[in-house]
Design a protein around this motif. Structure first.
Motif, PDB file in Angstrom:
ATOM      1  N   THR A  76       8.378   8.356   5.724  1.00 31.77           N
ATOM      2  CA  THR A  76       7.182   9.046   5.241  1.00 31.77           C
ATOM      3  C   THR A  76       6.756  10.184   6.170  1.00 31.77           C
ATOM      4  O   THR A  76       5.796  10.888   5.869  1.00 31.77           O
ATOM      5  CB  THR A  76       6.000   8.065   5.102  1.00 31.77           C
ATOM      6  N   LYS A  77       7.467  10.315   7.283  1.00 34.90           N
ATOM      7  CA  LYS A  77       7.132  11.320   8.303  1.00 34.90           C
ATOM      8  C   LYS A  77       5.687  11.165   8.780  1.00 34.90           C
ATOM      9  O   LYS A  77       5.032  12.125   9.170  1.00 34.90           O
ATOM     10  CB  LYS A  77       7.400  12.733   7.801  1.00 34.90           C
ATOM     11  N   GLY A  78       5.178   9.941   8.718  1.00 29.00           N
ATOM     12  CA  GLY A  78       3.833   9.649   9.185  1.00 29.00           C
ATOM     13  C   GLY A  78       2.726  10.179   8.307  1.00 29.00           C
ATOM     14  O   GLY A  78       1.567  10.181   8.699  1.00 29.00           O
ATOM     15  N   LYS A  79       3.057  10.609   7.095  1.00 29.52           N
ATOM     16  CA  LYS A  79       2.058  11.246   6.231  1.00 29.52           C
ATOM     17  C   LYS A  79       1.417  10.299   5.228  1.00 29.52           C
ATOM     18  O   LYS A  79       0.519  10.694   4.495  1.00 29.52           O
ATOM     19  CB  LYS A  79       2.694  12.427   5.504  1.00 29.52           C
ATOM     20  N   ALA A  80       1.861   9.062   5.181  1.00 27.82           N
ATOM     21  CA  ALA A  80       1.317   8.116   4.194  1.00 27.82           C
ATOM     22  C   ALA A  80      -0.029   7.565   4.639  1.00 27.82           C
ATOM     23  O   ALA A  80      -0.312   7.469   5.833  1.00 27.82           O
ATOM     24  CB  ALA A  80       2.292   6.961   3.987  1.00 27.82           C
ATOM     25  N   ILE A  81      -0.829   7.210   3.670  1.00 30.07           N
ATOM     26  CA  ILE A  81      -2.023   6.411   3.931  1.00 30.07           C
ATOM     27  C   ILE A  81      -1.554   4.969   3.853  1.00 30.07           C
ATOM     28  O   ILE A  81      -0.980   4.546   2.847  1.00 30.07           O
ATOM     29  CB  ILE A  81      -3.133   6.675   2.899  1.00 30.07           C
ATOM     30  N   ILE A  82      -1.765   4.229   4.930  1.00 28.69           N
ATOM     31  CA  ILE A  82      -1.297   2.851   5.015  1.00 28.69           C
ATOM     32  C   ILE A  82      -2.481   1.907   4.899  1.00 28.69           C
ATOM     33  O   ILE A  82      -3.486   2.069   5.587  1.00 28.69           O
ATOM     34  CB  ILE A  82      -0.567   2.599   6.356  1.00 28.69           C
ATOM     35  N   THR A  83      -2.359   0.925   4.022  1.00 31.12           N
ATOM     36  CA  THR A  83      -3.336  -0.157   3.964  1.00 31.12           C
ATOM     37  C   THR A  83      -2.600  -1.428   4.358  1.00 31.12           C
ATOM     38  O   THR A  83      -1.370  -1.491   4.295  1.00 31.12           O
ATOM     39  CB  THR A  83      -3.951  -0.321   2.555  1.00 31.12           C
ATOM     40  N   THR A  84      -3.358  -2.419   4.794  1.00 34.19           N
ATOM     41  CA  THR A  84      -2.717  -3.683   5.147  1.00 34.19           C
ATOM     42  C   THR A  84      -3.489  -4.849   4.575  1.00 34.19           C
ATOM     43  O   THR A  84      -4.690  -4.776   4.325  1.00 34.19           O
ATOM     44  CB  THR A  84      -2.645  -3.894   6.685  1.00 34.19           C
ATOM     45  N   GLY A 115      -5.457 -10.494   1.141  1.00 34.35           N
ATOM     46  CA  GLY A 115      -5.629  -9.884  -0.163  1.00 34.35           C
ATOM     47  C   GLY A 115      -6.380  -8.565  -0.107  1.00 34.35           C
ATOM     48  O   GLY A 115      -6.578  -7.915  -1.130  1.00 34.35           O
ATOM     49  N   PHE A 116      -6.784  -8.140   1.071  1.00 34.25           N
ATOM     50  CA  PHE A 116      -7.552  -6.897   1.233  1.00 34.25           C
ATOM     51  C   PHE A 116      -6.723  -5.660   0.893  1.00 34.25           C
ATOM     52  O   PHE A 116      -7.236  -4.696   0.329  1.00 34.25           O
ATOM     53  CB  PHE A 116      -8.045  -6.797   2.690  1.00 34.25           C
ATOM     54  N   GLY A 117      -5.450  -5.647   1.234  1.00 36.05           N
ATOM     55  CA  GLY A 117      -4.646  -4.431   1.225  1.00 36.05           C
ATOM     56  C   GLY A 117      -4.400  -3.786  -0.119  1.00 36.05           C
ATOM     57  O   GLY A 117      -4.480  -2.564  -0.243  1.00 36.05           O
ATOM     58  N   LEU A 118      -4.063  -4.564  -1.131  1.00 41.01           N
ATOM     59  CA  LEU A 118      -3.747  -3.970  -2.435  1.00 41.01           C
ATOM     60  C   LEU A 118      -4.973  -3.309  -3.077  1.00 41.01           C
ATOM     61  O   LEU A 118      -4.878  -2.143  -3.490  1.00 41.01           O
ATOM     62  CB  LEU A 118      -3.107  -4.998  -3.368  1.00 41.01           C
ATOM     63  N   PRO A 119      -6.127  -3.972  -3.140  1.00 42.48           N
ATOM     64  CA  PRO A 119      -7.297  -3.262  -3.657  1.00 42.48           C
ATOM     65  C   PRO A 119      -7.666  -2.043  -2.807  1.00 42.48           C
ATOM     66  O   PRO A 119      -8.096  -1.018  -3.347  1.00 42.48           O
ATOM     67  CB  PRO A 119      -8.408  -4.322  -3.618  1.00 42.48           C
ATOM     68  N   ALA A 120      -7.476  -2.141  -1.497  1.00 46.99           N
ATOM     69  CA  ALA A 120      -7.747  -0.988  -0.626  1.00 46.99           C
ATOM     70  C   ALA A 120      -6.795   0.160  -0.943  1.00 46.99           C
ATOM     71  O   ALA A 120      -7.191   1.330  -0.964  1.00 46.99           O
ATOM     72  CB  ALA A 120      -7.632  -1.389   0.841  1.00 46.99           C
ATOM     73  N   ALA A 121      -5.537  -0.168  -1.213  1.00 44.76           N
ATOM     74  CA  ALA A 121      -4.552   0.861  -1.565  1.00 44.76           C
ATOM     75  C   ALA A 121      -4.916   1.516  -2.895  1.00 44.76           C
ATOM     76  O   ALA A 121      -4.784   2.740  -3.051  1.00 44.76           O
ATOM     77  CB  ALA A 121      -3.153   0.251  -1.634  1.00 44.76           C
ATOM     78  N   ASN A 145      -4.144 -11.215  -4.269  1.00 46.79           N
ATOM     79  CA  ASN A 145      -4.653 -10.247  -5.244  1.00 46.79           C
ATOM     80  C   ASN A 145      -3.528  -9.567  -6.020  1.00 46.79           C
ATOM     81  O   ASN A 145      -3.685  -8.437  -6.456  1.00 46.79           O
ATOM     82  CB  ASN A 145      -5.517  -9.179  -4.553  1.00 46.79           C
ATOM     83  N   ILE A 146      -2.434 -10.253  -6.215  1.00 43.84           N
ATOM     84  CA  ILE A 146      -1.297  -9.661  -6.919  1.00 43.84           C
ATOM     85  C   ILE A 146      -1.688  -9.229  -8.335  1.00 43.84           C
ATOM     86  O   ILE A 146      -1.118  -8.280  -8.886  1.00 43.84           O
ATOM     87  CB  ILE A 146      -0.087 -10.621  -6.934  1.00 43.84           C
ATOM     88  N   GLN A 147      -2.697  -9.889  -8.904  1.00 40.25           N
ATOM     89  CA  GLN A 147      -3.138  -9.528 -10.258  1.00 40.25           C
ATOM     90  C   GLN A 147      -3.661  -8.098 -10.320  1.00 40.25           C
ATOM     91  O   GLN A 147      -3.702  -7.496 -11.392  1.00 40.25           O
ATOM     92  CB  GLN A 147      -4.188 -10.518 -10.780  1.00 40.25           C
ATOM     93  N   GLU A 148      -4.022  -7.517  -9.172  1.00 41.70           N
ATOM     94  CA  GLU A 148      -4.526  -6.145  -9.156  1.00 41.70           C
ATOM     95  C   GLU A 148      -3.418  -5.115  -9.422  1.00 41.70           C
ATOM     96  O   GLU A 148      -3.703  -3.937  -9.619  1.00 41.70           O
ATOM     97  CB  GLU A 148      -5.234  -5.839  -7.841  1.00 41.70           C
ATOM     98  N   LEU A 149      -2.176  -5.570  -9.456  1.00 42.32           N
ATOM     99  CA  LEU A 149      -1.098  -4.663  -9.887  1.00 42.32           C
ATOM    100  C   LEU A 149      -1.382  -4.149 -11.294  1.00 42.32           C
ATOM    101  O   LEU A 149      -1.067  -3.005 -11.610  1.00 42.32           O
ATOM    102  CB  LEU A 149       0.255  -5.377  -9.862  1.00 42.32           C
ATOM    103  N   THR A 150      -1.995  -5.000 -12.113  1.00 46.30           N
ATOM    104  CA  THR A 150      -2.321  -4.544 -13.472  1.00 46.30           C
ATOM    105  C   THR A 150      -3.328  -3.400 -13.447  1.00 46.30           C
ATOM    106  O   THR A 150      -3.239  -2.480 -14.255  1.00 46.30           O
ATOM    107  CB  THR A 150      -2.869  -5.691 -14.344  1.00 46.30           C
ATOM    108  N   THR A 151      -4.260  -3.450 -12.499  1.00 46.40           N
ATOM    109  CA  THR A 151      -5.225  -2.359 -12.360  1.00 46.40           C
ATOM    110  C   THR A 151      -4.503  -1.067 -11.998  1.00 46.40           C
ATOM    111  O   THR A 151      -4.760  -0.008 -12.582  1.00 46.40           O
ATOM    112  CB  THR A 151      -6.272  -2.695 -11.275  1.00 46.40           C
ATOM    113  N   ALA A 152      -3.584  -1.166 -11.036  1.00 47.85           N
ATOM    114  CA  ALA A 152      -2.834   0.021 -10.618  1.00 47.85           C
ATOM    115  C   ALA A 152      -2.028   0.583 -11.784  1.00 47.85           C
ATOM    116  O   ALA A 152      -1.988   1.806 -12.000  1.00 47.85           O
ATOM    117  CB  ALA A 152      -1.926  -0.316  -9.446  1.00 47.85           C
ATOM    118  N   VAL A 153      -1.404  -0.292 -12.552  1.00 47.02           N
ATOM    119  CA  VAL A 153      -0.599   0.156 -13.701  1.00 47.02           C
ATOM    120  C   VAL A 153      -1.486   0.776 -14.771  1.00 47.02           C
ATOM    121  O   VAL A 153      -1.192   1.857 -15.296  1.00 47.02           O
ATOM    122  CB  VAL A 153       0.238  -1.014 -14.275  1.00 47.02           C
TER     123      VAL A 153
END
Length: 180
Positions: A76-84, A115-121, A145-153
């Motif tokens: 990513t050449k350090g350009k990504a926004i990283i959540t954890t 479960g913080f990371g995916l909603p933060a992403a 929070n894997i169910q939040e994949l549906t929100t992203a989709v």
């Protein structure tokens, strides 16, 4: 803009002086002794980093999580926004992704829950639609929070997820092995 998203250098000198003054008032130590204990100069930190940098040994039959995070930084050449998420993945993300831009590391700082990371992403991707956003997750914490994949989709968000699979709730296991 505005008053948000501004970088402010934190001035530790006031807090440091208060801590030293309060401790000295107790009479336990002299101010000089206290100052040498609490005051770590940035040059000292740089020296520690140069003499004892973070290191790991990458083996051929196992992909180490440190290697994955380091490789993600390179790709990513350090350009990504990283959540954890919360756990060992959070520690590896903090240590091995070399952040050189402000507001590119979104983490609970140890005070959150798994479960913080995916909603933060998802939130980061909504706020910065033209940026690459990656959630570095553990195999345990992503389940929260894997169910939040549906929100992203549903929102058409191109959030990326890197799952570091250590087969455990790694930090829980680490503390159990240390103390029990």
């Amino acid at each position: 803009g505005g008053k948000f998203m501004k970088n402010k250098r934190r001035n530790h000198s006031a807090a440091f002086k208060a801590k030293v003054a309060l401790a000295a008032a107790k009479g336990d130590k002299t101010i000089a002794e206290l100052a040498s204990h609490y005051d770590v100069h940035p040059n000292q930190i740089a020296k520690w980093k140069s003499t004892a940098p973070l290191a790991y040994e990458q083996k051929k039959n196992v992909i180490k999580p440190q290697f994955v995070v380091d490789k993600l930084y390179q790709l990513t050449k350090g350009k990504a926004i990283i959540t954890t998420e919360v756990g060992q993945n959070q520690m590896w993300a903090a240590q091995y992704y070399h952040y050189d831009k402000p507001n590119h590391f979104i983490t609970s700082g140890g005070l959150g829950c798994m479960g913080f990371g995916l909603p933060a992403a998802i939130g980061a991707q909504l706020a910065c639609p033209n940026k690459l956003v990656v959630d570095i997750a553990g195999d345990g914490s992503i389940q929260m929070n894997i169910q939040e994949l549906t929100t992203a989709v549903q929102c058409g968000l191109p959030v990326k997820i890197v799952i570091l699979n250590n087969g455990y709730l790694g930090m829980v296991r680490q503390w159990q092995q240390l103390f029990f």
